[in-house]
Design a protein around this motif. Structure first.
Motif, PDB file in Angstrom:
ATOM      1  N   ALA A   8       0.813  -1.213   0.000  1.00 34.44           N
ATOM      2  CA  ALA A   8       0.000   0.000   0.000  1.00 34.44           C
ATOM      3  C   ALA A   8       0.845   1.261   0.000  1.00 34.44           C
ATOM      4  CB  ALA A   8      -0.950  -0.006   1.201  1.00 34.44           C
ATOM      5  N   ARG A   9       1.987   1.244   0.696  1.00 30.65           N
ATOM      6  CA  ARG A   9       2.821   2.447   0.790  1.00 30.65           C
ATOM      7  C   ARG A   9       3.358   2.887  -0.571  1.00 30.65           C
ATOM      8  NH1 ARG A   9       5.938  -1.715   2.857  1.00 30.65           N
ATOM      9  NH2 ARG A   9       7.861  -2.159   1.704  1.00 30.65           N
ATOM     10  N   THR A  10       3.321   1.986  -1.564  1.00 35.36           N
ATOM     11  CA  THR A  10       3.798   2.345  -2.900  1.00 35.36           C
ATOM     12  C   THR A  10       2.968   3.472  -3.496  1.00 35.36           C
ATOM     13  OG1 THR A  10       4.448   0.033  -3.219  1.00 35.36           O
ATOM     14  CG2 THR A  10       4.401   1.416  -5.177  1.00 35.36           C
ATOM     15  N   GLY A  11       1.706   3.583  -3.075  1.00 31.49           N
ATOM     16  CA  GLY A  11       0.874   4.677  -3.573  1.00 31.49           C
ATOM     17  C   GLY A  11       1.462   6.032  -3.249  1.00 31.49           C
ATOM     18  N   PHE A  12       2.019   6.165  -2.058  1.00 33.66           N
ATOM     19  CA  PHE A  12       2.679   7.421  -1.680  1.00 33.66           C
ATOM     20  C   PHE A  12       3.938   7.633  -2.521  1.00 33.66           C
ATOM     21  CE2 PHE A  12       5.944   9.572   0.865  1.00 33.66           C
ATOM     22  CZ  PHE A  12       5.319  10.797   1.082  1.00 33.66           C
ATOM     23  N   VAL A  13       4.656   6.540  -2.795  1.00 35.44           N
ATOM     24  CA  VAL A  13       5.878   6.629  -3.606  1.00 35.44           C
ATOM     25  C   VAL A  13       5.542   7.104  -5.009  1.00 35.44           C
ATOM     26  CG1 VAL A  13       7.805   5.319  -4.593  1.00 35.44           C
ATOM     27  CG2 VAL A  13       7.028   4.844  -2.254  1.00 35.44           C
ATOM     28  N   TRP A  14       4.431   6.638  -5.565  1.00 31.30           N
ATOM     29  CA  TRP A  14       4.031   7.075  -6.905  1.00 31.30           C
ATOM     30  C   TRP A  14       3.812   8.585  -6.952  1.00 31.30           C
ATOM     31  CZ3 TRP A  14      -0.127   2.696  -7.287  1.00 31.30           C
ATOM     32  CH2 TRP A  14       0.500   1.490  -7.620  1.00 31.30           C
ATOM     33  N   VAL A  15       3.183   9.113  -5.927  1.00 25.49           N
ATOM     34  CA  VAL A  15       2.966  10.563  -5.880  1.00 25.49           C
ATOM     35  C   VAL A  15       4.304  11.285  -5.792  1.00 25.49           C
ATOM     36  CG1 VAL A  15       1.936  12.460  -4.570  1.00 25.49           C
ATOM     37  CG2 VAL A  15       0.699  10.298  -4.805  1.00 25.49           C
ATOM     38  N   LYS A  16       5.188  10.796  -4.934  1.00 27.26           N
ATOM     39  CA  LYS A  16       6.497  11.431  -4.766  1.00 27.26           C
ATOM     40  C   LYS A  16       7.293  11.395  -6.062  1.00 27.26           C
ATOM     41  CE  LYS A  16       9.640   9.307  -2.342  1.00 27.26           C
ATOM     42  NZ  LYS A  16      10.396   8.722  -1.195  1.00 27.26           N
ATOM     43  N   LEU A  17       7.261  10.261  -6.770  1.00 29.90           N
ATOM     44  CA  LEU A  17       7.988  10.152  -8.034  1.00 29.90           C
ATOM     45  C   LEU A  17       7.391  11.089  -9.086  1.00 29.90           C
ATOM     46  CD1 LEU A  17       8.498   6.279  -8.248  1.00 29.90           C
ATOM     47  CD2 LEU A  17      10.276   8.013  -7.933  1.00 29.90           C
ATOM     48  N   GLY A  18       6.067  11.207  -9.092  1.00 32.20           N
ATOM     49  CA  GLY A  18       5.432  12.103 -10.046  1.00 32.20           C
ATOM     50  C   GLY A  18       5.836  13.548  -9.827  1.00 32.20           C
ATOM     51  N   VAL A  19       5.825  13.984  -8.573  1.00 38.03           N
ATOM     52  CA  VAL A  19       6.213  15.362  -8.256  1.00 38.03           C
ATOM     53  C   VAL A  19       7.686  15.587  -8.572  1.00 38.03           C
ATOM     54  CG1 VAL A  19       6.460  17.052  -6.395  1.00 38.03           C
ATOM     55  CG2 VAL A  19       4.426  15.600  -6.495  1.00 38.03           C
ATOM     56  N   ARG A  20       8.541  14.624  -8.184  1.00 42.51           N
ATOM     57  CA  ARG A  20       9.986  14.765  -8.419  1.00 42.51           C
ATOM     58  C   ARG A  20      10.290  14.837  -9.918  1.00 42.51           C
ATOM     59  NH1 ARG A  20      13.396   9.931  -6.200  1.00 42.51           N
ATOM     60  NH2 ARG A  20      12.632  10.772  -4.216  1.00 42.51           N
ATOM     61  N   THR A  21       9.641  13.974 -10.702  1.00 49.92           N
ATOM     62  CA  THR A  21       9.878  13.979 -12.152  1.00 49.92           C
ATOM     63  C   THR A  21       9.364  15.259 -12.782  1.00 49.92           C
ATOM     64  OG1 THR A  21       9.679  11.566 -12.169  1.00 49.92           O
ATOM     65  CG2 THR A  21       9.496  12.688 -14.281  1.00 49.92           C
ATOM     66  N   PHE A  22       8.226  15.736 -12.314  1.00 47.99           N
ATOM     67  CA  PHE A  22       7.685  16.995 -12.833  1.00 47.99           C
ATOM     68  C   PHE A  22       8.662  18.136 -12.575  1.00 47.99           C
ATOM     69  CE2 PHE A  22       5.310  20.930 -12.388  1.00 47.99           C
ATOM     70  CZ  PHE A  22       4.519  20.930 -13.528  1.00 47.99           C
TER      71      PHE A  22
END
Length: 261
Positions: A8-22
């Motif tokens: 479940a914690r991967t959902g938070f990682v996806w958000v973090k990766l999206g913001v970092r890549t942006f």
């Protein structure tokens, strides 16, 4: 193709990766997102067929934004041509993407018609009143009825483009992946909801202090659009981690300066 089950914690990682890549390529990714929005607005001006064409291109545009994220994540500058990646992968996959577009359009029209039947069409005077409860109820019901459609199409454009999955099968695999990784998807949705609420509160508060409601609204519009662009950047990571990447182009393995196939 293999489905990956993530915690479940991967959902938070996806958000973090999206913001970092942006934040790595903010101008490019913002520009591509606004190009997509501009294209939708132009199409919507066409009489009779504008709305239908705009809906048909949603899967292809989603894939284009995901491909742009993949480029940015690998350190490359995503060019505007990446938005039409769905139509540059050969005739068979382009045709499959158009089939997805037709299915999406029909599903969206059905959901909208059902919402109108359940709540009723607002009269012209009510439609002009943005505070009208009937209008809000109709929009809410339409959103709820679109939820199954969102689940079916969450991964399907990427499955068609990168894995060569048939359109109908891609819808099934997308739904299975979302439900098998429900914990991560719920964490992903909750994290993004929190980001939107916090940022909206902060910026609207600043706008109110600077000049009242008018300033707050003028500040909020570009802020929300930037947040939506960030959200669209994170979509790629939900797909990348949910499926075995052995069939994907060598996006992350390619050396800097080389184009992915």
């Amino acid at each position: 193709m293999k489905l990956n089950i993530v915690p479940a914690r991967t959902g938070f990682v996806w958000v973090k990766l999206g913001v970092r890549t942006f934040l790595r390529q903010p101008l490019a990714l913002t520009g591509l997102f606004f190009m997509y929005m501009a294209g939708v607005l132009v199409l919507s001006q066409l009489p009779f067929v504008g709305t239908i064409l705009g809906a048909m291109l949603v899967p292809a545009a989603t894939l284009g934004l995901m491909a742009a994220t993949a480029e940015a994540a690998s350190g490359r500058f995503p060019m505007p041509s990446v938005l039409i990646s769905a139509f540059r992968a050969g005739r068979q996959r382009a045709r499959a993407m158009l089939v997805l577009g037709v299915i999406y359009t029909l599903g969206s029209m059905l959901a909208t018609l059902l919402a109108s039947a359940m709540v009723g069409e607002p009269n012209p005077a009510a439609a002009a009143d943005t505070q009208n409860p009937a209008l809000d109820a109709r929009s809410l019901v339409a959103l709820v009825l679109h939820t199954p459609l969102i689940i079916l199409f969450w991964h399907s454009p990427a499955l068609v483009h990168w894995h060569g999955v048939a359109p109908v099968k891609s819808l099934f695999f997308s739904a299975v992946a979302c439900f098998r990784n429900l914990g991560a998807m719920l964490m992903y949705a909750a994290t993004w909801l929190g980001v939107f609420v916090i940022v909206a509160f902060l910026f609207s508060s600043v706008g109110m202090m600077l000049g009242g409601v008018a300033v707050a609204r003028s500040v909020m519009l570009p802020t929300v659009l930037l947040l939506v662009a960030m959200f669209s950047t994170s979509l790629y990571f939900t797909f990348r981690d949910s499926f075995d990447a052995e069939d994907l182009p060598q996006i992350e393995a390619a050396p800097p300066g080389e184009s992915a196939p």
